[in-house]
Every structure is written in C-alpha cells, then in structure tokens.
Design a protein around this motif. Structure first.
Motif, PDB file in Angstrom:
ATOM      1  N   ILE A  73     -66.156 -46.683  -1.874  1.00  9.30           N
ATOM      2  CA  ILE A  73     -66.479 -45.355  -1.362  1.00  9.30           C
ATOM      3  C   ILE A  73     -65.455 -45.099  -0.264  1.00  9.30           C
ATOM      4  CG2 ILE A  73     -68.201 -46.124   0.338  1.00  9.30           C
ATOM      5  CD1 ILE A  73     -69.757 -43.476  -0.374  1.00  9.30           C
ATOM      6  N   ALA A  74     -64.906 -43.893  -0.260  1.00  8.55           N
ATOM      7  CA  ALA A  74     -63.792 -43.623   0.648  1.00  8.55           C
ATOM      8  C   ALA A  74     -63.712 -42.160   1.036  1.00  8.55           C
ATOM      9  CB  ALA A  74     -62.471 -44.017  -0.019  1.00  8.55           C
ATOM     10  N   LYS A  75     -63.165 -41.953   2.209  1.00  7.89           N
ATOM     11  CA  LYS A  75     -62.714 -40.632   2.607  1.00  7.89           C
ATOM     12  C   LYS A  75     -61.207 -40.666   2.442  1.00  7.89           C
ATOM     13  CE  LYS A  75     -63.053 -37.062   6.065  1.00  7.89           C
ATOM     14  NZ  LYS A  75     -63.727 -36.637   7.289  1.00  7.89           N
ATOM     15  N   ARG A  76     -60.681 -39.771   1.628  1.00 10.54           N
ATOM     16  CA  ARG A  76     -59.250 -39.752   1.319  1.00 10.54           C
ATOM     17  C   ARG A  76     -58.647 -38.438   1.795  1.00 10.54           C
ATOM     18  NH1 ARG A  76     -58.033 -41.169  -4.695  1.00 10.54           N
ATOM     19  NH2 ARG A  76     -56.242 -40.262  -3.790  1.00 10.54           N
ATOM     20  N   CYS A  77     -57.509 -38.528   2.453  1.00 13.54           N
ATOM     21  CA  CYS A  77     -56.799 -37.343   2.942  1.00 13.54           C
ATOM     22  C   CYS A  77     -55.461 -37.262   2.219  1.00 13.54           C
ATOM     23  CB  CYS A  77     -56.592 -37.422   4.448  1.00 13.54           C
ATOM     24  SG  CYS A  77     -58.144 -37.485   5.384  1.00 13.54           S
ATOM     25  N   THR A  78     -55.224 -36.133   1.560  1.00 17.92           N
ATOM     26  CA  THR A  78     -54.031 -35.943   0.742  1.00 17.92           C
ATOM     27  C   THR A  78     -52.994 -35.146   1.519  1.00 17.92           C
ATOM     28  OG1 THR A  78     -55.460 -35.931  -1.198  1.00 17.92           O
ATOM     29  CG2 THR A  78     -53.216 -35.103  -1.500  1.00 17.92           C
ATOM     30  N   PHE A  79     -51.793 -35.703   1.630  1.00 16.91           N
ATOM     31  CA  PHE A  79     -50.740 -35.057   2.421  1.00 16.91           C
ATOM     32  C   PHE A  79     -50.280 -33.731   1.821  1.00 16.91           C
ATOM     33  CE2 PHE A  79     -50.290 -39.545   3.677  1.00 16.91           C
ATOM     34  CZ  PHE A  79     -50.519 -39.397   5.033  1.00 16.91           C
ATOM     35  N   SER A  80     -50.172 -33.649   0.493  1.00 16.99           N
ATOM     36  CA  SER A  80     -49.652 -32.422  -0.127  1.00 16.99           C
ATOM     37  C   SER A  80     -50.580 -31.231   0.059  1.00 16.99           C
ATOM     38  CB  SER A  80     -49.367 -32.644  -1.616  1.00 16.99           C
ATOM     39  OG  SER A  80     -50.566 -32.935  -2.304  1.00 16.99           O
ATOM     40  N   THR A  81     -51.900 -31.469   0.035  1.00 17.60           N
ATOM     41  CA  THR A  81     -52.862 -30.369   0.179  1.00 17.60           C
ATOM     42  C   THR A  81     -53.388 -30.232   1.603  1.00 17.60           C
ATOM     43  OG1 THR A  81     -54.687 -31.820  -0.466  1.00 17.60           O
ATOM     44  CG2 THR A  81     -53.617 -30.528  -2.231  1.00 17.60           C
ATOM     45  N   CYS A 139     -59.021 -33.388   3.237  1.00 16.28           N
ATOM     46  CA  CYS A 139     -59.688 -34.663   3.006  1.00 16.28           C
ATOM     47  C   CYS A 139     -60.945 -34.445   2.174  1.00 16.28           C
ATOM     48  CB  CYS A 139     -60.084 -35.302   4.333  1.00 16.28           C
ATOM     49  SG  CYS A 139     -58.701 -35.623   5.441  1.00 16.28           S
ATOM     50  N   SER A 140     -61.313 -35.459   1.423  1.00 18.10           N
ATOM     51  CA  SER A 140     -62.534 -35.394   0.621  1.00 18.10           C
ATOM     52  C   SER A 140     -63.092 -36.800   0.460  1.00 18.10           C
ATOM     53  CB  SER A 140     -62.259 -34.746  -0.739  1.00 18.10           C
ATOM     54  OG  SER A 140     -61.189 -35.387  -1.388  1.00 18.10           O
ATOM     55  N   TRP A 141     -64.360 -36.865   0.089  1.00 19.73           N
ATOM     56  CA  TRP A 141     -65.055 -38.133  -0.111  1.00 19.73           C
ATOM     57  C   TRP A 141     -65.065 -38.477  -1.596  1.00 19.73           C
ATOM     58  CZ3 TRP A 141     -67.117 -41.558   3.371  1.00 19.73           C
ATOM     59  CH2 TRP A 141     -67.120 -41.151   4.719  1.00 19.73           C
ATOM     60  N   HIS A 142     -64.897 -39.778  -1.900  1.00 21.47           N
ATOM     61  CA  HIS A 142     -64.823 -40.244  -3.285  1.00 21.47           C
ATOM     62  C   HIS A 142     -65.620 -41.534  -3.450  1.00 21.47           C
ATOM     63  CE1 HIS A 142     -61.369 -37.586  -4.171  1.00 21.47           C
ATOM     64  NE2 HIS A 142     -61.137 -37.754  -2.881  1.00 21.47           N
ATOM     65  N   ILE A 143     -65.990 -41.796  -4.699  1.00 24.59           N
ATOM     66  CA  ILE A 143     -66.619 -43.059  -5.059  1.00 24.59           C
ATOM     67  C   ILE A 143     -66.034 -43.487  -6.396  1.00 24.59           C
ATOM     68  CG2 ILE A 143     -68.584 -41.911  -6.164  1.00 24.59           C
ATOM     69  CD1 ILE A 143     -70.338 -44.282  -5.313  1.00 24.59           C
ATOM     70  N   SER A 144     -65.836 -44.787  -6.562  1.00 22.55           N
ATOM     71  CA  SER A 144     -65.434 -45.296  -7.870  1.00 22.55           C
ATOM     72  C   SER A 144     -66.685 -45.822  -8.561  1.00 22.55           C
ATOM     73  CB  SER A 144     -64.383 -46.401  -7.747  1.00 22.55           C
ATOM     74  OG  SER A 144     -64.931 -47.565  -7.150  1.00 22.55           O
ATOM     75  N   ALA A 145     -66.684 -45.737  -9.879  1.00 17.43           N
ATOM     76  CA  ALA A 145     -67.844 -46.174 -10.656  1.00 17.43           C
ATOM     77  C   ALA A 145     -67.376 -46.702 -12.007  1.00 17.43           C
ATOM     78  CB  ALA A 145     -68.820 -45.012 -10.857  1.00 17.43           C
ATOM     79  N   LYS A 146     -68.195 -47.554 -12.595  1.00 21.89           N
ATOM     80  CA  LYS A 146     -67.892 -48.101 -13.921  1.00 21.89           C
ATOM     81  C   LYS A 146     -68.211 -47.094 -15.026  1.00 21.89           C
ATOM     82  CE  LYS A 146     -66.919 -52.426 -12.759  1.00 21.89           C
ATOM     83  NZ  LYS A 146     -65.506 -52.731 -12.654  1.00 21.89           N
ATOM     84  N   GLU A 147     -69.073 -46.131 -14.709  1.00 21.77           N
ATOM     85  CA  GLU A 147     -69.520 -45.171 -15.718  1.00 21.77           C
ATOM     86  C   GLU A 147     -68.400 -44.204 -16.070  1.00 21.77           C
ATOM     87  OE1 GLU A 147     -72.218 -47.531 -14.848  1.00 21.77           O
ATOM     88  OE2 GLU A 147     -71.505 -46.350 -13.176  1.00 21.77           O
ATOM     89  N   SER A 148     -68.182 -44.026 -17.363  1.00 18.41           N
ATOM     90  CA  SER A 148     -67.132 -43.109 -17.801  1.00 18.41           C
ATOM     91  C   SER A 148     -67.587 -41.666 -17.586  1.00 18.41           C
ATOM     92  CB  SER A 148     -66.786 -43.341 -19.267  1.00 18.41           C
ATOM     93  OG  SER A 148     -67.884 -43.058 -20.084  1.00 18.41           O
ATOM     94  N   CYS A 149     -66.591 -40.790 -17.487  1.00 17.82           N
ATOM     95  CA  CYS A 149     -66.890 -39.382 -17.272  1.00 17.82           C
ATOM     96  C   CYS A 149     -65.756 -38.551 -17.842  1.00 17.82           C
ATOM     97  CB  CYS A 149     -67.074 -39.091 -15.775  1.00 17.82           C
ATOM     98  SG  CYS A 149     -65.626 -39.436 -14.756  1.00 17.82           S
ATOM     99  N   GLU A 150     -66.008 -37.279 -17.991  1.00 19.50           N
ATOM    100  CA  GLU A 150     -65.000 -36.339 -18.471  1.00 19.50           C
ATOM    101  C   GLU A 150     -64.349 -35.671 -17.270  1.00 19.50           C
ATOM    102  OE1 GLU A 150     -64.019 -35.739 -21.655  1.00 19.50           O
ATOM    103  OE2 GLU A 150     -65.356 -37.389 -22.227  1.00 19.50           O
ATOM    104  N   GLN A 151     -63.044 -35.761 -17.175  1.00 23.35           N
ATOM    105  CA  GLN A 151     -62.325 -35.208 -16.032  1.00 23.35           C
ATOM    106  C   GLN A 151     -62.682 -33.741 -15.820  1.00 23.35           C
ATOM    107  OE1 GLN A 151     -58.242 -36.264 -15.857  1.00 23.35           O
ATOM    108  NE2 GLN A 151     -57.904 -35.173 -13.959  1.00 23.35           N
ATOM    109  N   GLY A 152     -63.023 -33.404 -14.567  1.00 24.75           N
ATOM    110  CA  GLY A 152     -63.381 -32.045 -14.203  1.00 24.75           C
ATOM    111  C   GLY A 152     -64.854 -31.711 -14.367  1.00 24.75           C
ATOM    112  N   GLU A 153     -65.609 -32.558 -15.048  1.00 24.33           N
ATOM    113  CA  GLU A 153     -67.035 -32.303 -15.254  1.00 24.33           C
ATOM    114  C   GLU A 153     -67.845 -32.669 -14.010  1.00 24.33           C
ATOM    115  OE1 GLU A 153     -68.711 -30.919 -17.978  1.00 24.33           O
ATOM    116  OE2 GLU A 153     -66.663 -30.401 -18.547  1.00 24.33           O
ATOM    117  N   SER A 154     -68.980 -31.987 -13.824  1.00 26.20           N
ATOM    118  CA  SER A 154     -69.871 -32.218 -12.693  1.00 26.20           C
ATOM    119  C   SER A 154     -71.046 -33.090 -13.106  1.00 26.20           C
ATOM    120  CB  SER A 154     -70.428 -30.889 -12.174  1.00 26.20           C
ATOM    121  OG  SER A 154     -69.386 -30.064 -11.729  1.00 26.20           O
TER     122      SER A 154
END
Length: 146
Positions: free
Chosen positions: A26-34, A37-52
C-alpha cells in the motif's frame, strides 16, 4: 517504522509505502509528470484496466467504503495495482490508525482482505509530500491530491 520513502528506478514517481506479509504493497505515490499524488494498493486479484471495484477499508480509527480503479498488471508475478479513487477518504483513515485492512469482494460472496501496518505512515507521507513539493517547486494547495 514500517514505512519507507523513495523514488522509482525510472525516476518518474516518488513514494511512501509499506509491504505486508504476503508481499502486497500500500503506497502513496507522487508522479512528477502530472504533479499529483494518489494512494495505491497491489493485489493478487486480476482486474480489467480502468474498471472500478468496490472495497471496504477498516482501521482501528474508523472504516469506510472506497472505490478502487484498476491500473493493470504491474509485474510478471501476477500482481495488479489499484488506485483509490477517493484519496481523501483513504488518507484520513491511513494516517490516523496503526493498522489497515482493505477488503476486496470476490465472486461467490467471498472477500480477500489485505492487512498493513500504518506505523510510520504519517511521518513517511509528510516527508514524501515535503520532498515532492520541493522537487516540483510548488507550494501546498489545500492538500489537493497530495
């Protein structure tokens, strides 16, 4: 302190993050180009990119409903990254407690729960924000997306 800060190897993102016993992050990531910052989590569960996807977050200081947006697969090991759509809800919960659980619904009325330590999260995210703002040469603006 269970959290650390750093910059990605490609130097596009600065982060404050922790890893749990199952190697999820779980992380707060800050992107230099944009410049945000936003919060993220990694998970083993697959998902469709862009889906909620709906999820529940619980800490020793409160709970809330969140929406996760799939960022797609992040490594060859099969992990996927999700962005928390409401950064303020997750940040308020993550910076107040000592532990956090993120419950993601699966098919057949089951859930998978990822648990993380929040020890050091507040200090690490504050250091991240200060360094990030200095690197992009901006002043804090009502903590919008940061």
């Amino acid at each position: 302190m269970d959290w650390s800060i750093g910059i990605s190897t490609d130097k596009t993102v600065a982060y404050a993050a922790t890893i749990n016993r199952t190697s999820q992050v779980i992380a707060k990531r800050c992107t230099f180009s944009t410049k945000d910052c936003s919060w993220h989590i990694s998970a083993k569960e697959s998902c469709e990119q862009g889906e909620s996807y709906a999820a529940l977050v619980n800490t020793d200081k409160g709970a809330g409903h969140v929406t996760l947006i799939c960022d797609g697969q992040i490594d060859s090991g099969g992990d996927y990254r999700f962005t928390f759509s409401d950064w303020k809800t997750i940040e308020n919960l993550a910076l107040a407690g000592t532990r956090i659980g993120v419950a993601i619904p699966l098919q057949s009325d089951n859930f998978i729960v990822y648990r993380f330590s929040l020890v050091g999260a507040k200090a690490s995210t504050e250091r991240l924000e200060a360094a990030f703002l200095k690197l992009i040469d901006e002043k804090p603006k009502d903590r919008v997306k940061i």
